[in-house]
Design an enzyme around this catalytic site. Structure first.
Site, PDB file in Angstrom:
ATOM      1  CB  ALA A 229      -0.978  -0.004   1.243  1.00  0.00           C
ATOM      2  N   GLY A 232      -0.694   4.856   0.264  1.00  0.00           N
ATOM      3  CA  GLY A 232      -2.050   4.587   0.004  1.00  0.00           C
ATOM      4  C   GLY A 232      -2.960   5.308  -1.066  1.00  0.00           C
ATOM      5  N   GLY A 233      -2.129   5.884  -2.063  1.00  0.00           N
ATOM      6  CA  GLY A 233      -2.960   6.384  -3.066  1.00  0.00           C
ATOM      7  C   GLY A 233      -3.830   5.489  -3.595  1.00  0.00           C
ATOM      8  CE  LYS A 234      -1.148   2.431  -8.119  1.00  0.00           C
ATOM      9  NZ  LYS A 234       0.002   3.366  -7.416  1.00  0.00           N
ATOM     10  CG  ASP A 297       1.686   0.105  -7.175  1.00  0.00           C
ATOM     11  OD1 ASP A 297       2.542  -0.097  -8.183  1.00  0.00           O
ATOM     12  OD2 ASP A 297       1.628   1.117  -6.812  1.00  0.00           O
ATOM     13  CB  CYS A 350       5.256   3.298 -11.536  1.00  0.00           C
ATOM     14  SG  CYS A 350       6.829   3.030 -10.025  1.00  0.00           S
TER      15      CYS A 350
END
Length: 400
Positions: A229, A232-234, A297, A350
């Site tokens: 996480a 925590g943007g997602k 992620d 990314c």
């Protein structure tokens, strides 16, 4: 635009710490800006913009300045080279002695014939990119040296994209609506001072990054795990998609990142999120076969976000890439066990390297850990083609 010795000295100090002491550019710039409270918004913007500008083209500027910098005065010369090439007129300061546009233009023509100088990248990384992306590598590099657009994600727990747009317009910030919940800011301003930000109406999140949470197809009432996480943007995006219903577990090995997530979640009005630091393998083992959805992620090279973190290319080495790829494979193999039969998993990075993306997924599906999994969706985002960060999103489902 007129500039002053104190501004250039601050940039030179930041650059020296970034390249000689290994500090991260964003943290170093933040430290420099906090060091002198007398600086106004224009001073702060000038220092930040031109520090990143030199970092982005460090190899080219060092070549034009006559070699690798050693002393602080050498970094002043790099700043001088950068400012000249940006169209500024240099003052008659002793630190800029001998720098003139005519000489730079002559050397610049030859330097631009070499891609590693023109795009300012280490030789080994240029070779790796060419190997991995082929003809896409050169335009990808060029795009990664451009300034990144500022994109917001409307927080639908509190407002629609059009409502966010209206609220920001009240503070003089103009945006254009993109797909889904995304808005692009057309002129750079301090978004964190707006009432819309204080009210939790939006989060800063690149458009490519905003594709990960929807790809998971999470539904209200489910048990969803964001297993890497970070801040925590997602996680926040998933909470909005779940309408604050169900359980949303946010895991990370760094507890301080989850502390930041808790602060952000309060502002965003998120109530179904449970942060859990991964202090041992027991944390994930207890969740085996429990989750309807898992988002991975994973840690990566970050090559898709060089526009935002240009110093990353000077901190990467071949063995770092190897370690990251091995870590990705391990996370995918172990954390996928948390998904219950009939559930789904999203693997995202990314990075622009297939080795971290499509190839990593293919290896997982061909392994013992990948038995029963089916690839449903896979999409790579390249900055020159899609206009935003380099990113990769894939979704897999587990047979019931």
């Amino acid at each position: 635009m007129k500039f002053y010795p104190a501004q250039v000295d601050a940039i030179a100090e930041a650059l020296q710490n970034i390249f000689q002491n290994g500090t991260y550019a964003d943290r170093e710039i933040a430290r420099i800006l906090k060091a002198d409270k007398r600086r106004g918004s224009k001073d702060r913007a000038f220092i930040a913009e031109h520090t990143y500008g030199v970092v982005r083209y460090y190899r080219l500027y060092a070549h034009l300045a006559g070699g690798e910098p050693r002393e602080k005065s050498d970094y002043w010369r790099l700043v001088g080279v950068h400012l000249l090439l940006q169209g500024h007129v240099l003052p008659n300061w002793r630190e800029f002695a001998g720098l003139n546009m005519a000489d730079l233009q002559e050397d610049l023509g030859a330097a631009r014939a070499e891609r590693v100088l023109r795009e300012s990248i280490p030789d080994w990384l240029d070779e790796l990119g060419e190997q991995q992306l082929g003809a896409d590598w050169a335009p990808t590099l060029t795009a990664l040296n451009e300034q990144a657009p500022v994109v917001l994600r409307a927080n639908r727990l509190k407002a629609s994209p059009t409502e966010v747009q209206t609220a920001l317009a009240a503070d003089g910030i103009v945006t254009e609506l993109l797909d889904a919940d995304a808005l692009r800011v057309t002129e750079r301003k301090n978004l964190f001072r707006t009432q819309a930000f204080r009210d939790g109406l939006f989060e800063l999140q690149d458009f490519s990054s905003q594709q990960a949470a929807p790809a998971l197809e999470a539904e209200p009432g489910q048990l969803v795990i964001d297993a890497c996480a970070g801040a925590g943007g997602k996680t926040l995006h998933l909470a909005a998609l779940m309408e604050n219903k169900g359980r949303l577990l946010s895991l990370d090995i760094h507890g301080w990142k989850l502390d930041e997530l808790k602060r952000r979640a309060r502002r965003a009005g998120v109530t179904n999120m449970e942060p859990r630091p991964i202090t041992s393998t027991k944390i994930t083992k207890r969740l085996t076969g429990k989750a309807d959805r898992v988002l991975l992620d994973v840690p990566c090279s970050g090559l898709g976000v060089l526009r935002r973190n240009p110093d990353a290319k000077w901190k990467l080495y071949p063995d770092v890439i190897d370690r990251v790829v091995a870590e990705q494979a391990d996370i995918l193999s172990r954390y996928s066990r948390m998904v219950k039969p009939g559930g789904k998993l999203v693997y995202a990075t990314c990075s622009v390297l297939p080795r971290e993306n499509e190839q990593q997924v293919a290896q997982f599906l061909a392994s013992d850990a990948g038995r029963g999994w089916t690839l449903e969706y896979s999409q790579s985002y390249l900055p020159q083609r899609d206009g935003y960060d380099g990113f990769f999103v894939s979704r897999m489902s587990l047979t019931e």
